[in-house]
Write a protein that holds these residues in place. Sequence first.
Motif, PDB file in Angstrom:
ATOM      1  N   UNK A 151       0.835  -1.207   0.000  1.00 24.11           N
ATOM      2  CA  UNK A 151       0.000   0.000   0.000  1.00 24.11           C
ATOM      3  C   UNK A 151       0.871   1.258   0.000  1.00 24.11           C
ATOM      4  N   UNK A 152       0.350   2.347  -0.536  1.00 26.24           N
ATOM      5  CA  UNK A 152       1.178   3.539  -0.706  1.00 26.24           C
ATOM      6  C   UNK A 152       1.678   4.083   0.628  1.00 26.24           C
ATOM      7  N   UNK A 153       0.885   4.025   1.688  1.00 23.34           N
ATOM      8  CA  UNK A 153       1.341   4.502   3.002  1.00 23.34           C
ATOM      9  C   UNK A 153       2.527   3.708   3.509  1.00 23.34           C
ATOM     10  N   UNK A 154       2.466   2.412   3.325  1.00 19.55           N
ATOM     11  CA  UNK A 154       3.573   1.551   3.774  1.00 19.55           C
ATOM     12  C   UNK A 154       4.837   1.805   2.941  1.00 19.55           C
ATOM     13  N   UNK A 155       4.657   2.061   1.653  1.00 12.74           N
ATOM     14  CA  UNK A 155       5.799   2.387   0.792  1.00 12.74           C
ATOM     15  C   UNK A 155       6.497   3.630   1.324  1.00 12.74           C
ATOM     16  N   UNK A 156       5.712   4.651   1.640  1.00  8.34           N
ATOM     17  CA  UNK A 156       6.310   5.871   2.181  1.00  8.34           C
ATOM     18  C   UNK A 156       7.040   5.611   3.486  1.00  8.34           C
ATOM     19  N   UNK A 157       6.430   4.845   4.363  1.00  5.04           N
ATOM     20  CA  UNK A 157       7.075   4.537   5.648  1.00  5.04           C
ATOM     21  C   UNK A 157       8.384   3.770   5.451  1.00  5.04           C
ATOM     22  N   UNK A 158       8.378   2.820   4.542  1.00  6.86           N
ATOM     23  CA  UNK A 158       9.600   2.047   4.281  1.00  6.86           C
ATOM     24  C   UNK A 158      10.705   2.928   3.723  1.00  6.86           C
ATOM     25  N   UNK A 159      10.343   3.798   2.791  1.00 13.50           N
ATOM     26  CA  UNK A 159      11.346   4.677   2.194  1.00 13.50           C
ATOM     27  C   UNK A 159      11.839   5.714   3.194  1.00 13.50           C
ATOM     28  N   UNK A 160      10.930   6.314   3.941  1.00 17.06           N
ATOM     29  CA  UNK A 160      11.328   7.344   4.896  1.00 17.06           C
ATOM     30  C   UNK A 160      12.099   6.738   6.056  1.00 17.06           C
ATOM     31  N   UNK A 161      11.708   5.539   6.493  1.00 19.97           N
ATOM     32  CA  UNK A 161      12.416   4.891   7.596  1.00 19.97           C
ATOM     33  C   UNK A 161      13.824   4.486   7.192  1.00 19.97           C
ATOM     34  N   UNK A 162      13.983   4.056   5.957  1.00 22.28           N
ATOM     35  CA  UNK A 162      15.286   3.568   5.492  1.00 22.28           C
ATOM     36  C   UNK A 162      16.249   4.704   5.203  1.00 22.28           C
ATOM     37  N   UNK A 163      15.783   5.760   4.584  1.00 22.78           N
ATOM     38  CA  UNK A 163      16.710   6.789   4.127  1.00 22.78           C
ATOM     39  C   UNK A 163      16.534   8.123   4.847  1.00 22.78           C
ATOM     40  N   UNK A 164      15.583   8.169   5.742  1.00 23.76           N
ATOM     41  CA  UNK A 164      15.279   9.391   6.481  1.00 23.76           C
ATOM     42  C   UNK A 164      14.933  10.556   5.552  1.00 23.76           C
ATOM     43  N   UNK A 165      14.251  10.225   4.450  1.00 31.63           N
ATOM     44  CA  UNK A 165      13.777  11.244   3.517  1.00 31.63           C
ATOM     45  C   UNK A 165      12.545  11.886   4.119  1.00 31.63           C
ATOM     46  N   UNK A 166      12.526  13.185   4.241  1.00 35.39           N
ATOM     47  CA  UNK A 166      11.346  13.876   4.780  1.00 35.39           C
ATOM     48  C   UNK A 166      11.086  15.133   4.050  1.00 35.39           C
TER      49      UNK A 166
END
Length: 166
Positions: A151-166
């Motif tokens: 799901x798109x929310x989980x994709x964002x969480x995975x990407x932000x958690x991994x690379x600290x993109x905000x």
Amino acid sequence: MPALEAVLTLGVRFGPRVAVTAAVVEQRLPGTAEAVTTWGPRWLPLLAGPAGARVLRLLVEQREPHGGQSGRLTPWLLAAGEDGLALVERFGPDALALVLATDAPPADARLLGELLMLPGPSAVLHRLITGYGLPPAHWARAAALLARGEPEGRVLLRLWGRSRVR
């Protein structure tokens, strides 16, 4: 006689100027009048110009899948210009389906082409990029996750958690 019927239809719908212009262009580029009945008279200047055959081919190819949406697509395509025509030339009906699904501005024509080359739902990826500011370095990873059904929310969480993109 389909050309004559199309010219007459144009005359009734848009007036004699459009009908006469379409008839003149039809003599050099058969199929013009029928295309204009579907896509509208705003295409006549392009059809009458040096790229007329290319434009006519694209309009005829997209009549069946998207001609019913010409009221939305014509302004978008004309505003997107060469980038929009190239997008449709390369990706066909998928390009216009994505335009309709995203309501992307014409300036996003090249972005839509990049998204159509990635796996996963392009409309969702477009939303992640334009709505959340997902940087280009993460597009391929996000597309792969979406293609796997994340799901798109989980994709964002995975990407932000991994690379600290905000």
